[in-house]
Design a protein around this motif. Structure first.
Motif, PDB file in Angstrom:
ATOM      1  N   GLU A 153       8.459 -12.833 -11.646  1.00 38.84           N
ATOM      2  CA  GLU A 153       9.906 -11.858 -11.676  1.00 38.84           C
ATOM      3  C   GLU A 153       9.187 -10.449 -11.866  1.00 38.84           C
ATOM      4  O   GLU A 153       8.202  -9.991 -12.591  1.00 38.84           O
ATOM      5  N   ARG A 154       9.829  -9.517 -10.784  1.00 36.53           N
ATOM      6  CA  ARG A 154       9.432  -8.057 -10.675  1.00 36.53           C
ATOM      7  C   ARG A 154      10.354  -7.215 -10.622  1.00 36.53           C
ATOM      8  O   ARG A 154      11.605  -7.733 -10.005  1.00 36.53           O
ATOM      9  N   GLN A 155      10.217  -5.718 -10.650  1.00 40.19           N
ATOM     10  CA  GLN A 155      11.076  -4.827 -10.291  1.00 40.19           C
ATOM     11  C   GLN A 155      10.353  -3.631 -10.058  1.00 40.19           C
ATOM     12  O   GLN A 155       9.484  -3.187 -11.030  1.00 40.19           O
ATOM     13  N   LEU A 156      10.774  -2.889  -9.126  1.00 39.88           N
ATOM     14  CA  LEU A 156      10.151  -1.536  -8.665  1.00 39.88           C
ATOM     15  C   LEU A 156      11.040  -0.535  -8.955  1.00 39.88           C
ATOM     16  O   LEU A 156      12.220  -0.615  -8.344  1.00 39.88           O
ATOM     17  N   THR A 193       0.930  -0.845   0.124  1.00 38.42           N
ATOM     18  CA  THR A 193       0.125  -0.108   0.111  1.00 38.42           C
ATOM     19  C   THR A 193       0.893   1.156  -0.043  1.00 38.42           C
ATOM     20  O   THR A 193       1.762   1.309   0.864  1.00 38.42           O
ATOM     21  N   VAL A 194       0.632   2.106  -0.911  1.00 41.77           N
ATOM     22  CA  VAL A 194       1.530   3.169  -1.052  1.00 41.77           C
ATOM     23  C   VAL A 194       1.017   4.387  -0.120  1.00 41.77           C
ATOM     24  O   VAL A 194      -0.099   4.842  -0.490  1.00 41.77           O
ATOM     25  N   LEU A 195       1.834   4.891   0.642  1.00 36.69           N
ATOM     26  CA  LEU A 195       1.788   5.957   1.646  1.00 36.69           C
ATOM     27  C   LEU A 195       2.218   7.008   0.829  1.00 36.69           C
ATOM     28  O   LEU A 195       1.346   8.267   1.093  1.00 36.69           O
ATOM     29  N   SER A 196       3.108   7.251   0.175  1.00 35.47           N
ATOM     30  CA  SER A 196       3.403   8.587  -0.525  1.00 35.47           C
ATOM     31  C   SER A 196       4.341   8.249  -1.921  1.00 35.47           C
ATOM     32  O   SER A 196       4.992   7.470  -1.923  1.00 35.47           O
ATOM     33  N   GLY A 197       4.348   9.134  -2.857  1.00 36.09           N
ATOM     34  CA  GLY A 197       5.167   9.025  -3.814  1.00 36.09           C
ATOM     35  C   GLY A 197       4.406   7.996  -4.933  1.00 36.09           C
ATOM     36  O   GLY A 197       3.234   7.808  -5.002  1.00 36.09           O
ATOM     37  N   GLY A 198       5.252   7.266  -5.484  1.00 36.84           N
ATOM     38  CA  GLY A 198       4.709   6.203  -6.293  1.00 36.84           C
ATOM     39  C   GLY A 198       5.894   5.251  -6.964  1.00 36.84           C
ATOM     40  O   GLY A 198       7.086   5.622  -6.531  1.00 36.84           O
ATOM     41  N   ALA A 199       5.482   4.470  -7.981  1.00 33.11           N
ATOM     42  CA  ALA A 199       6.727   3.739  -8.553  1.00 33.11           C
ATOM     43  C   ALA A 199       6.012   3.094  -9.960  1.00 33.11           C
ATOM     44  O   ALA A 199       4.925   3.049 -10.144  1.00 33.11           O
ATOM     45  N   ALA A 200       6.944   2.765 -10.731  1.00 31.00           N
ATOM     46  CA  ALA A 200       6.583   1.723 -11.828  1.00 31.00           C
ATOM     47  C   ALA A 200       7.023   0.172 -11.449  1.00 31.00           C
ATOM     48  O   ALA A 200       8.114   0.060 -10.979  1.00 31.00           O
ATOM     49  N   VAL A 201       5.863  -0.519 -11.698  1.00 29.11           N
ATOM     50  CA  VAL A 201       6.175  -2.063 -11.270  1.00 29.11           C
ATOM     51  C   VAL A 201       6.301  -2.618 -12.483  1.00 29.11           C
ATOM     52  O   VAL A 201       5.198  -2.507 -13.509  1.00 29.11           O
ATOM     53  N   ARG A 202       7.150  -3.385 -12.723  1.00 29.90           N
ATOM     54  CA  ARG A 202       7.248  -4.158 -14.081  1.00 29.90           C
ATOM     55  C   ARG A 202       7.130  -5.528 -13.546  1.00 29.90           C
ATOM     56  O   ARG A 202       8.029  -6.219 -12.659  1.00 29.90           O
ATOM     57  N   LEU A 203       6.164  -6.549 -14.055  1.00 27.40           N
ATOM     58  CA  LEU A 203       6.000  -7.837 -13.580  1.00 27.40           C
ATOM     59  C   LEU A 203       6.293  -8.652 -15.045  1.00 27.40           C
ATOM     60  O   LEU A 203       5.726  -8.422 -16.164  1.00 27.40           O
TER      61      LEU A 203
END
Length: 124
Positions: A88-91, A57-67
């Motif tokens: 497989e993932r990368q944030l 759960t994102v509290l602040s900001g953000g990300a790109a998530v690659r699955l």
């Protein structure tokens, strides 16, 4: 009832950010670990898999998530992300805001990056 005081939490620094264990089997006797992730702006975690489901759960900001080979999906403040095990993932944290999130998974999960298998210390 167990109360885990702020000064009892465990902090682990990685190249991608800081993981702070808020509760786990060895911290308060929780059956499911809970930790805070803080990633600086633009930082990226390693490409890896986890052998258990994770909920972010994102509290602040953000990300790109690659699955896997799919295009990255953006997550932002207030969003909750459910990641299936063994994918497989990368944030990558937002380039200007970074990322702060609360995460939970099964206790004692194992992460695999390339040939390296580790038990993240924030899950034990």
């Amino acid at each position: 009832m167990n109360v885990i005081r702020h000064d009892q939490t465990r902090r682990a620094e990685t190249p991608a950010g800081v993981m702070t264990t808020l509760a786990s089997p060895t911290l308060g006797g929780a059956t499911r670990p809970v930790w805070r992730v803080e990633m600086p702006a633009g930082s990226a975690g390693p490409v890896h898999t986890i052998d258990t489901e994770q909920i972010w759960t994102v509290l602040s900001g953000g990300a790109a998530v690659r699955l896997g080979a799919a295009d990255p999906v953006g997550i932002a403040t207030g969003d909750t992300l459910i990641l299936a095990p063994d994918v497989e993932r990368q944030l990558t944290a937002d380039a200007t805001k970074g990322l702060t999130a609360i995460v939970t998974s099964a206790a004692n999960s194992t992460a695999t990056a390339g040939v390296n298998r580790v038990r993240p210390p924030w899950t034990v």
